[in-house]
Design an enzyme around this catalytic site. Sequence first.
Site, mmCIF file in Angstrom:
data_model
loop_
_atom_site.group_PDB
_atom_site.id
_atom_site.type_symbol
_atom_site.label_atom_id
_atom_site.label_comp_id
_atom_site.label_asym_id
_atom_site.label_seq_id
_atom_site.Cartn_x
_atom_site.Cartn_y
_atom_site.Cartn_z
ATOM 1 N N HIS A 10 1.422 -1.307 -0.130
ATOM 2 C CA HIS A 10 -0.102 0.153 -0.155
ATOM 3 C C HIS A 10 0.743 1.133 -0.147
ATOM 4 O O HIS A 10 2.039 1.200 0.688
ATOM 5 C CB HIS A 10 -1.191 0.366 1.093
ATOM 6 C CG HIS A 10 -2.285 1.041 0.775
ATOM 7 N ND1 HIS A 10 -1.690 2.536 1.331
ATOM 8 C CD2 HIS A 10 -2.857 1.314 0.977
ATOM 9 C CE1 HIS A 10 -2.649 2.952 1.401
ATOM 10 N NE2 HIS A 10 -4.153 2.066 0.759
ATOM 11 N N GLU B 20 -3.777 2.308 -6.798
ATOM 12 C CA GLU B 20 -4.338 3.285 -6.511
ATOM 13 C C GLU B 20 -3.656 4.423 -6.848
ATOM 14 O O GLU B 20 -2.321 4.668 -6.391
ATOM 15 C CB GLU B 20 -3.791 3.059 -5.085
ATOM 16 C CG GLU B 20 -3.243 2.151 -4.488
ATOM 17 C CD GLU B 20 -2.314 2.001 -2.925
ATOM 18 O OE1 GLU B 20 -3.461 2.557 -2.302
ATOM 19 O OE2 GLU B 20 -0.949 2.146 -2.582
#
EC number: 5.3.1.1
Length: 261
Positions: A100, A172
């Site tokens: 992430h 993302e």
Amino acid sequence: MSRKPLIAGNWKMNLNHFEAIALVQKIAFALPDKYYDKVDVTVLPPFTDLRSVQTLVDGDKLRLSYGAQDLSQHDSGAYTGDISGAFLAKLGCTFVVVGHSERRTYHNEDDALVAAKAATALKHELTPIICIGEHLEVREAGNHVIHCEEQLRGSLAGLSAEQIGKVVIAYEPVWAIGTGRVASASDAQEVCAAIRKELASLASAQIADSVRVLYGGSVNAKNVGELIAQDDIDGGLVGGASLDGEQFATLAAIAAGGPLP
């Protein structure tokens, strides 16, 4: 190939174990079982919530799954503060996020470490959700596709074609995470299509066609329908909206093509 949508709720560092139980109960109440035939739904709580979530999911035989936000590349040993994939598997986790942008930024995780964590996850029969994405300056320079392709290659380095077929990729764009800004559906599709093309070159066209590619970055009930209508977007890695049980359930229902009769 028809890919079943996946809606994954990344709670980040929010909610204690009591609050986790309440949120999962809200989601379960708001999303009837029939939707799970059309969409996979998972929640990704903090480590300290996992046992409570497991007890609730197992006890009430809920159809949503759960997972973790990170894992160690090591199985055990003198790694203070790390969490083993073996521990997560023992708790019944299905998914685990690796790479992430917040881990890459705040903990200086690079592609090589992400690839090692993905391999460890697979070894323990966890499905890694491998995150890639560009910062704003990269997009403004027009290098976002190249950047994401390179990051994808690095984050999958050392994995076999068969292993690549078992991962989930989450695109993302860093500039859209928690900012309220969201990539347009066409912008997100551009990168997700490039990701699938790169997967084909790393594995095979058949494997690339089977891998789910998610979009993450200010996903909510208002934009999820347009996003997953794109050819190469198979769901969402949801942040803030996943902390609202009703909105998260609504979002999942939309991904399932709902409301269903």
